[in-house]
Design a protein around this motif. Structure first.
Motif: not given
Length: 445
Positions: A269-294
């Protein structure tokens, strides 16, 4: 009907001077069929019409029956119209149903695939989605049967997910997995979303059960139950299920323990799941980066549910629980016991099936692989093992052992009692009197 390949071969052989009979024998078809294709009367790949089927008379009846019951088997309907006089075959009947589209569309039973799907907004820190997934063919050493159960939780906004292996889907295991995954995700959201699992709600109505309502109050979250047949409503966790099954479970080796498998899933989950790149609210970043805004809340102490699992005691009077082994009294070796643990408690009890607690241990960290033994259990096990040990050889299976003096004396006492005393009061019975009376008689009366 000739295929395109057979049609090409037939025309080529005809131009070479072959007779129609020879072409028919070569291709394995009737001469009339070959002649029809060579003359242009039939087209390759197109089946000739079977003629009038006489189905028009029965079309209205079939339409009305299928409107009444859209799931009526075609064979059942065929049986009905045969009684009414339909004389054609079953393939002809089903072909007429398809060509005339007599079976109506059932929206309730139509799969979700192909439907319009709305875009659902997931604000940061709003929702966590939960689901069970069955993973087939777990390692035999786990003793879990045909399927392993994985509880998955995913943050709907960022897509971060974590999983927890569990040997049961009952409510205590569900609550334990909820607590572990919540802490692994970093905290609590405002809403927990479930499908209609029986440990959370009543499946027919979707109303939350009284027992789980206490869990939701303890964690101060709202509970949202998905409507029936709305898998897209919790699509984030459904995608996490696919990832866990196809990318992690599919390659899991056989020689791995439950604790090692859980650690492997956490690393995945840490190595592959959190490293996925997604576009959330117009910002493209990794899942780990988006999770910091939760905006997640710190969870309270675990809900005090009582978790009970059945275990078999080993010959060394040890019981396995969460990657560690705990001692029991040696009298319970090879017996079945229950390990009882209240979530959040530092102690675990070992009890007999009747509920008698025979041991209490301080829990070691899960998956540590340590052996926790009570000093009294160690001393009792050593005494029992020494008492059972012997240096004498085992008895031979084929050995002559006649009755000894004591056995012969006992046999003589039995024989003497049967000969001299037949009654409890010691009366002596003379059998010669019976012999004299029976002498010369040839009947029983």
């Amino acid at each position: 009907m000739l295929t395109q390949e057979d049609d090409v071969d037939a025309h080529a052989l005809r131009k070479r001077g072959w007779t129609i009979s020879a072409i028919a024998r070569h291709l394995g078809h009737d001469r009339k069929t070959i002649r029809a294709y060579l003359s242009g009367g039939r087209v390759a790949g197109v089946r000739a019409a079977a003629g009038a089927s006489g189905f028009e008379v029965y079309a209205d009846y079939c339409r009305e029956r299928l409107l009444e019951d859209p799931h009526l088997w075609a064979m059942t309907l065929f049986d009905e119209i045969v009684v009414l006089g339909f004389a054609q075959s079953y393939p002809t009947f089903t072909r007429q149903l398809r060509q005339r589209t007599l079976r109506p569309h059932c929206e309730r039973c139509h799969a979700a695939k192909g439907r319009p799907v709305a875009i659902i907004d997931h604000p940061a820190g709003e929702e966590t989605q939960w689901d069970w997934v069955d993973l087939p063919d777990p390692p035999a050493a786990w003793g879990w049967g045909a399927n392993a159960s994985l509880f998955v939780g995913a943050l709907a906004h960022s897509g971060r997910w974590r999983g927890c292996l569990a040997e049961s889907k009952d409510q205590p295991h569900t609550i334990d997995a909820l607590d572990q995954i919540t802490r692994a995700l970093g905290g609590l959201t405002r809403v927990w979303r479930f499908d209609r699992m029986a440990t959370v709600c009543y499946p027919p109505t979707g109303r939350v059960t009284a027992s789980f309502a206490g869990v939701a109050k303890h964690y101060a979250v709202s509970v949202a139950i998905c409507p029936p047949r709305r898998g897209n409503r919790k699509g984030v966790v459904e995608k996490a299920n696919d990832s866990a099954a196809q990318r992690w479970w599919r390659t899991l080796p056989d020689d791995i323990t439950i604790a090692e498998a859980q650690a492997s899933l956490d690393r995945f989950c840490v190595r592959f799941g959190d490293a996925r790149r997604r576009v959330v609210d117009g910002e493209r970043a990794t899942v780990a980066v988006h999770a910091e805004s939760e905006r997640l809340r710190v969870p309270p102490a675990p809900f005090p549910a009582t978790l009970t699992v059945e275990r078999k005691v080993t010959a060394q009077a040890l019981v396995a629980f969460r990657g560690n082994r705990y001692s029991t009294p040696p009298e319970l070796a090879q017996a079945t016991v229950n390990v009882i643990w209240r979530l959040g408690s530092p102690f675990a009890d070992i009890a007999t099936p009747s509920g008698i607690v025979v041991a209490r241990h301080v829990l070691a960290p899960a998956g540590a692989g340590v052996m926790v033994r009570d000093h009294g259990h160690v001393a009792a096990l050593d005494l029992a093992a020494m008492a059972a040990a012997t240096s004498a050889p085992a008895h031979r299976r084929k050995q002559r052992i006649p009755p000894g003096p004591a056995a012969r004396a006992a046999a003589a006492a039995i024989t003497g009692n049967n000969t001299n005393k037949n009654c409890a009061d010691g009366t002596v019975v003379d059998l010669s009197a019976y012999a004299k009376a029976a002498n010369g008689r040839n009947t029983l009366t």
